[in-house]
Scaffold this motif. Structure first.
Motif, PDB file in Angstrom:
ATOM      1  N   LEU A   1      64.827  35.509  49.542  1.00  0.00           N
ATOM      2  CA  LEU A   1      63.410  35.816  49.206  1.00  0.00           C
ATOM      3  C   LEU A   1      63.462  36.250  47.425  1.00  0.00           C
ATOM      4  CD1 LEU A   1      61.595  37.402  51.780  1.00  0.00           C
ATOM      5  CD2 LEU A   1      61.369  35.258  51.222  1.00  0.00           C
ATOM      6  N   GLN A   2      64.415  36.857  47.191  1.00  0.00           N
ATOM      7  CA  GLN A   2      64.751  37.591  45.734  1.00  0.00           C
ATOM      8  C   GLN A   2      64.796  36.470  44.735  1.00  0.00           C
ATOM      9  OE1 GLN A   2      63.973  40.535  45.126  1.00  0.00           O
ATOM     10  NE2 GLN A   2      64.086  41.293  47.278  1.00  0.00           N
ATOM     11  N   LYS A   3      65.237  35.085  45.204  1.00  0.00           N
ATOM     12  CA  LYS A   3      65.442  34.049  44.214  1.00  0.00           C
ATOM     13  C   LYS A   3      64.079  33.340  44.018  1.00  0.00           C
ATOM     14  CE  LYS A   3      69.989  34.591  44.037  1.00  0.00           C
ATOM     15  NZ  LYS A   3      70.987  33.905  44.720  1.00  0.00           N
ATOM     16  N   SER A   4      63.176  33.727  44.811  1.00  0.00           N
ATOM     17  CA  SER A   4      61.932  32.702  44.437  1.00  0.00           C
ATOM     18  C   SER A   4      61.203  33.125  43.223  1.00  0.00           C
ATOM     19  CB  SER A   4      61.039  33.052  45.909  1.00  0.00           C
ATOM     20  OG  SER A   4      59.609  32.434  45.731  1.00  0.00           O
ATOM     21  N   LYS A   5      60.754  32.179  42.857  1.00  0.00           N
ATOM     22  CA  LYS A   5      59.988  32.562  41.330  1.00  0.00           C
ATOM     23  C   LYS A   5      58.795  33.298  41.564  1.00  0.00           C
ATOM     24  CE  LYS A   5      58.978  30.294  36.736  1.00  0.00           C
ATOM     25  NZ  LYS A   5      58.717  29.171  36.124  1.00  0.00           N
ATOM     26  N   HIS A   6      58.153  32.944  42.425  1.00  0.00           N
ATOM     27  CA  HIS A   6      56.858  33.636  42.711  1.00  0.00           C
ATOM     28  C   HIS A   6      56.773  34.066  44.349  1.00  0.00           C
ATOM     29  CE1 HIS A   6      54.662  32.475  38.716  1.00  0.00           C
ATOM     30  NE2 HIS A   6      55.881  31.717  38.909  1.00  0.00           N
ATOM     31  N   LEU A   7      56.123  34.947  44.554  1.00  0.00           N
ATOM     32  CA  LEU A   7      56.068  35.429  46.070  1.00  0.00           C
ATOM     33  C   LEU A   7      54.618  35.846  46.191  1.00  0.00           C
ATOM     34  CD1 LEU A   7      57.950  35.224  48.316  1.00  0.00           C
ATOM     35  CD2 LEU A   7      58.116  37.909  48.025  1.00  0.00           C
ATOM     36  N   PHE A   8      53.906  35.323  47.379  1.00  0.00           N
ATOM     37  CA  PHE A   8      52.700  35.655  47.805  1.00  0.00           C
ATOM     38  C   PHE A   8      52.603  36.111  49.209  1.00  0.00           C
ATOM     39  CE2 PHE A   8      52.300  32.079  44.764  1.00  0.00           C
ATOM     40  CZ  PHE A   8      51.413  32.545  44.000  1.00  0.00           C
ATOM     41  N   HIS A   9      51.681  37.089  49.447  1.00  0.00           N
ATOM     42  CA  HIS A   9      51.223  37.702  50.692  1.00  0.00           C
ATOM     43  C   HIS A   9      49.763  37.860  50.731  1.00  0.00           C
ATOM     44  CE1 HIS A   9      50.522  40.966  53.631  1.00  0.00           C
ATOM     45  NE2 HIS A   9      51.476  40.400  54.055  1.00  0.00           N
ATOM     46  N   VAL A  10      49.411  37.244  51.586  1.00  0.00           N
ATOM     47  CA  VAL A  10      48.036  36.969  52.108  1.00  0.00           C
ATOM     48  C   VAL A  10      47.637  37.935  53.358  1.00  0.00           C
ATOM     49  CG1 VAL A  10      46.153  35.481  52.620  1.00  0.00           C
ATOM     50  CG2 VAL A  10      48.161  34.662  51.336  1.00  0.00           C
ATOM     51  N   GLU A  11      46.582  38.623  53.399  1.00  0.00           N
ATOM     52  CA  GLU A  11      46.215  39.460  54.355  1.00  0.00           C
ATOM     53  C   GLU A  11      44.504  39.400  54.417  1.00  0.00           C
ATOM     54  OE1 GLU A  11      46.835  44.164  56.199  1.00  0.00           O
ATOM     55  OE2 GLU A  11      47.574  43.392  54.149  1.00  0.00           O
ATOM     56  N   LEU A  12      44.078  39.111  55.675  1.00  0.00           N
ATOM     57  CA  LEU A  12      42.651  39.239  55.748  1.00  0.00           C
ATOM     58  C   LEU A  12      42.098  40.594  55.709  1.00  0.00           C
ATOM     59  CD1 LEU A  12      42.152  36.552  58.752  1.00  0.00           C
ATOM     60  CD2 LEU A  12      41.741  36.337  56.332  1.00  0.00           C
ATOM     61  N   THR A  13      41.003  40.760  55.107  1.00  0.00           N
ATOM     62  CA  THR A  13      40.433  42.310  54.933  1.00  0.00           C
ATOM     63  C   THR A  13      38.904  41.971  55.289  1.00  0.00           C
ATOM     64  OG1 THR A  13      42.062  42.814  53.452  1.00  0.00           O
ATOM     65  CG2 THR A  13      39.903  44.259  53.447  1.00  0.00           C
ATOM     66  N   ASP A  14      38.451  43.011  55.709  1.00  0.00           N
ATOM     67  CA  ASP A  14      36.753  43.098  56.009  1.00  0.00           C
ATOM     68  C   ASP A  14      36.116  43.018  54.944  1.00  0.00           C
ATOM     69  OD1 ASP A  14      34.012  44.736  56.758  1.00  0.00           O
ATOM     70  OD2 ASP A  14      34.672  43.610  58.251  1.00  0.00           O
ATOM     71  N   THR A  15      35.259  41.920  54.772  1.00  0.00           N
ATOM     72  CA  THR A  15      34.490  41.707  53.566  1.00  0.00           C
ATOM     73  C   THR A  15      33.517  42.601  53.148  1.00  0.00           C
ATOM     74  OG1 THR A  15      34.500  39.326  54.157  1.00  0.00           O
ATOM     75  CG2 THR A  15      32.766  40.143  52.553  1.00  0.00           C
ATOM     76  N   GLU A  16      32.906  43.421  53.999  1.00  0.00           N
ATOM     77  CA  GLU A  16      32.084  44.627  53.717  1.00  0.00           C
ATOM     78  C   GLU A  16      32.669  45.567  53.153  1.00  0.00           C
ATOM     79  OE1 GLU A  16      28.454  47.322  56.155  1.00  0.00           O
ATOM     80  OE2 GLU A  16      29.633  45.671  57.020  1.00  0.00           O
ATOM     81  N   LEU A  17      33.918  46.075  53.693  1.00  0.00           N
ATOM     82  CA  LEU A  17      34.811  47.258  53.204  1.00  0.00           C
ATOM     83  C   LEU A  17      35.090  46.955  51.685  1.00  0.00           C
ATOM     84  CD1 LEU A  17      36.862  48.256  56.333  1.00  0.00           C
ATOM     85  CD2 LEU A  17      34.474  49.378  55.453  1.00  0.00           C
ATOM     86  N   LEU A  18      35.486  45.544  51.592  1.00  0.00           N
ATOM     87  CA  LEU A  18      36.169  45.046  50.380  1.00  0.00           C
ATOM     88  C   LEU A  18      35.036  45.002  49.317  1.00  0.00           C
ATOM     89  CD1 LEU A  18      38.802  44.050  49.492  1.00  0.00           C
ATOM     90  CD2 LEU A  18      37.929  41.766  49.751  1.00  0.00           C
ATOM     91  N   GLU A  19      33.684  44.702  49.668  1.00  0.00           N
ATOM     92  CA  GLU A  19      32.600  44.829  48.464  1.00  0.00           C
ATOM     93  C   GLU A  19      32.361  46.510  48.215  1.00  0.00           C
ATOM     94  OE1 GLU A  19      29.512  42.679  50.157  1.00  0.00           O
ATOM     95  OE2 GLU A  19      30.467  40.767  49.306  1.00  0.00           O
ATOM     96  N   GLN A  20      32.620  47.225  49.315  1.00  0.00           N
ATOM     97  CA  GLN A  20      32.180  48.581  49.030  1.00  0.00           C
ATOM     98  C   GLN A  20      33.472  49.302  48.163  1.00  0.00           C
ATOM     99  OE1 GLN A  20      31.950  50.730  52.747  1.00  0.00           O
ATOM    100  NE2 GLN A  20      30.011  49.491  53.196  1.00  0.00           N
ATOM    101  N   GLN A  21      34.531  48.943  48.249  1.00  0.00           N
ATOM    102  CA  GLN A  21      35.583  49.555  47.243  1.00  0.00           C
ATOM    103  C   GLN A  21      35.427  48.779  46.088  1.00  0.00           C
ATOM    104  OE1 GLN A  21      39.507  48.736  49.006  1.00  0.00           O
ATOM    105  NE2 GLN A  21      40.716  50.222  47.407  1.00  0.00           N
ATOM    106  N   TYR A  22      35.019  47.634  45.952  1.00  0.00           N
ATOM    107  CA  TYR A  22      35.113  46.747  44.704  1.00  0.00           C
ATOM    108  C   TYR A  22      33.694  46.099  44.261  1.00  0.00           C
ATOM    109  CZ  TYR A  22      40.265  47.104  45.182  1.00  0.00           C
ATOM    110  OH  TYR A  22      41.536  47.551  45.237  1.00  0.00           O
TER     111      TYR A  22
END
Length: 584
Positions: free
Chosen positions: A175-196
């Motif tokens: 994994l350390q040799k990868s040029k880029h690394l992505f992690h995707v996680e589903l988050t509650d949309t309502e809570l996300l809009e309250q935080q941002y």
């Protein structure tokens, strides 16, 4: 309203001037989709393996031609046994200094790092990742700094990472040799809009969809939004830095390059991706590897097909069936009703009108083949009966059975050693986070000497760089303390504990812990090989050196006088015999 629009326009203009903006997010999304396409086969295999684990594998078997589908759990039983072996070998770190000046800091780390792991419920993380390792081919640890912990003070977070949510450059094995690394996680949309609040009304469409397991429950994802963590390396001032961007949809939530305090430093000073992959069986071109389920699908498939055929034959043989001629005149309803005493027949009845269908019993060869397939799975996985507490034919001695059980576990020990190497990397990341973020003293409750409870105060002062002085008039700069990490098993199996206890008792009975015999005990211990030997030799040596110089001779004096007394008695007996001999 016009004032708000003007403010928004200025904010958008300012955002356009930042290093990470809309153009960079578009590039990142395109890269993420390429990475997802590159690991599509791995995602498909992981989802399928989860179905095999849940005994839903008949949907993936070639041309299932029977309605009766037996499901044996030989594969599941093997995974349960391997997981139990891993939990018996739950690790614990011990930090060793590379320089004499760092001995006190190494001792402190050996006390507080297990506490940090316990606060993160690392035993559950270890267990979950071993399930993933056995089923999917790899368990992935995430080691982060969570600024939300401890009411904003922040602390280390160690979590399990689902391989379906992590995306790397196709074709790499580290994994350390990868040029880029992505992690995707589903988050509650309502809570996300309250935080941002800037996300309000901008998360209607799904920008990215990760692979999903086939859940038994109905899972509604309409109110969820994927939050993407984007990690990448960037060379700044000759130093490799770890940069980080978090975004949802087309909006940047945070970017280290947009933060003046982190632009040149990066996210973490260690410059590594905060992920460690514990691989089951390594495979070229992927950091995941393959699992025991991938290894044993074919034997499990054949076992279930043969089980189904055997059970079908048993049911057919145990259920009488008859051939009835169309004009035989038999009342079939009365004939099938076992409670009827009389069955009516029209006309004469002979064997041609009613004949029982005979089922030929299966040969014992088929049962032998089934047993050989079960044995094949046991041998392939190293999950023999003796390793699960069974005994071999003709072996009755307890020591022989224990030795066979110890020998049969060598495959599990080899796989656990690989997990220990990954555990060492996890602890290295923990130390680096302590070095970077523990700027404020913190209190820890530890287990001190002789099991006593103790409290220590710790910060990163001892881990920061130390001046190395000058050499030939040149400042040699700073030296950051480095440590070697020795991994020990916190829990050992009953056989290992019994052997260690018996060895300690034998050494005690032979006088190895007697300071007067240290000159004999130490050379003997040097020729032996067991865990804890060096610590025992050091303790015996220190105890012997603390005694006065004449103590060993005094201790040996009683045995010397006893020998002289025995010699005098033997001489007296010899003189008496000589006096009674007849003279020539």
């Amino acid at each position: 309203m016009k004032l708000f629009e003007k403010f928004r326009e200025k904010a958008e203009e300012a955002a356009a001037q930042l290093p990470i903006g809309d153009q960079e997010l578009t590039m990142a999304m395109e890269l993420l989709r390429r990475y997802k396409a590159g690991k599509a086969n791995a995602d498909r295999r992981i989802v399928e393996n989860e179905q095999w684990w849940k005994l839903r594998h008949w949907d993936y078997m070639d041309n299932p031609t029977t309605e009766l589908k037996t499901k044996s759990a030989w594969l599941v039983n093997m995974i349960l046994a391997k997981h139990a072996d891993a939990m018996d070998a739950f690790p614990e770190p011990c930090f060793l200094p590379r320089a004499q000046d760092d001995e006190a800091e190494a001792k402190t780390l050996s006390s507080i790092v297990p506490v940090i792991l316990e606060q993160n419920d690392f035993e559950a993380v270890w267990s979950d990742n071993w399930w993933k390792k056995l089923k999917s081919g790899a368990g992935i640890y995430g080691v982060f700094w969570d600024h939300r912990k401890l009411n904003g003070l922040g602390d280390i977070a160690i979590t399990k990472i689902d391989p379906l949510n992590l995306y790397w450059e196709p074709g790499i094995t580290d994994l350390q040799k990868s040029k880029h690394l992505f992690h995707v996680e589903l988050t509650d949309t309502e809570l996300l809009e309250q935080q941002y609040p800037q996300l309000a009304g901008r998360l209607s469409g799904k920008s990215f969809t990760a692979a999903r397991y086939l859940y038994d429950d109905s899972v509604d994802l309409s109110g969820k939004t994927p939050v993407i963590d984007w990690y990448y390396h960037k060379l700044i001032g000759g130093r490799n830095t770890l940069q980080y961007v978090q975004f949802a949809g087309d909006t940047v939530l945070y970017a280290t390059e947009n933060d003046p305090e982190s632009a040149e430093r990066g996210l973490y000073d260690h410059g590594k991706y905060p992920f460690v992959a514990d691989v089951m069986f390594p495979e070229e071109g992927t950091p995941l590897g393959f699992s025991y389920i991938d290894l044993c699908k074919d034997p499990q498939r054949q076992i279930d097909l043969m089980n189904t055929a055997i059970v079908s034959n048993c049911i057919a043989a145990a259920t009488p069936r008859y051939l009835v001629r169309g004009d035989g005149g038999i009342n079939e309803e009365e004939f099938a009703d076992l409670t009827r005493t009389f069955v009516h027949v029209q006309g004469s009845l002979d064997e041609a009108a009613l004949r029982q269908i005979t089922i030929s019993p299966l040969s014992g060869n088929y049962l032998n083949i089934l047993s050989s397939k079960i044995g094949e799975m046991k041998e392939t996985t190293g999950n023999r009966d003796v390793s699960n507490g069974g005994t071999a034919t003709g072996v009755t001695a307890a020591s022989a059975i224990a030795a066979m059980q110890e020998q049969s576990g060598k495959l599990s020990r080899d796989q656990i050693q690989n997990s220990y190497r990954c555990y060492r990397k996890v602890n290295e990341l923990v130390v680096e986070l302590l070095r970077q973020f523990y700027t404020v003293p913190r209190q820890f409750r530890i287990t001190g000497e002789l099991g006593r409870r103790a409290f220590v105060t710790f910060d990163n002062h001892g881990l920061s760089g130390k001046p190395q002085g000058t050499d030939f008039g040149q400042d040699m700069g700073l030296r950051a303390p480095l440590f070697d990490i020795e991994i020990t098993s916190q829990r050992q199996n009953a056989y290992t504990k019994l052997s260690a206890n018996e060895l300690a008792l034998q050494l005690f009975q032979l006088g190895f812990f007697n300071p007067a015999l240290s000159n004999q005990a130490l050379p003997c211990l040097q020729m032996m090989d067991f865990k804890g030997r060096e610590e025992m030799m050091q303790a015996i040596s220190e105890t012997a050196s603390a005694l006065p110089a004449d103590v060993p001779m005094q201790s040996a004096a009683p045995s010397m006088s006893a020998q002289k007394k025995a010699d005098r008695m033997e001489q007296a007996r010899e003189n008496a015999r000589a006096a009674t001999r007849p003279r020539q």
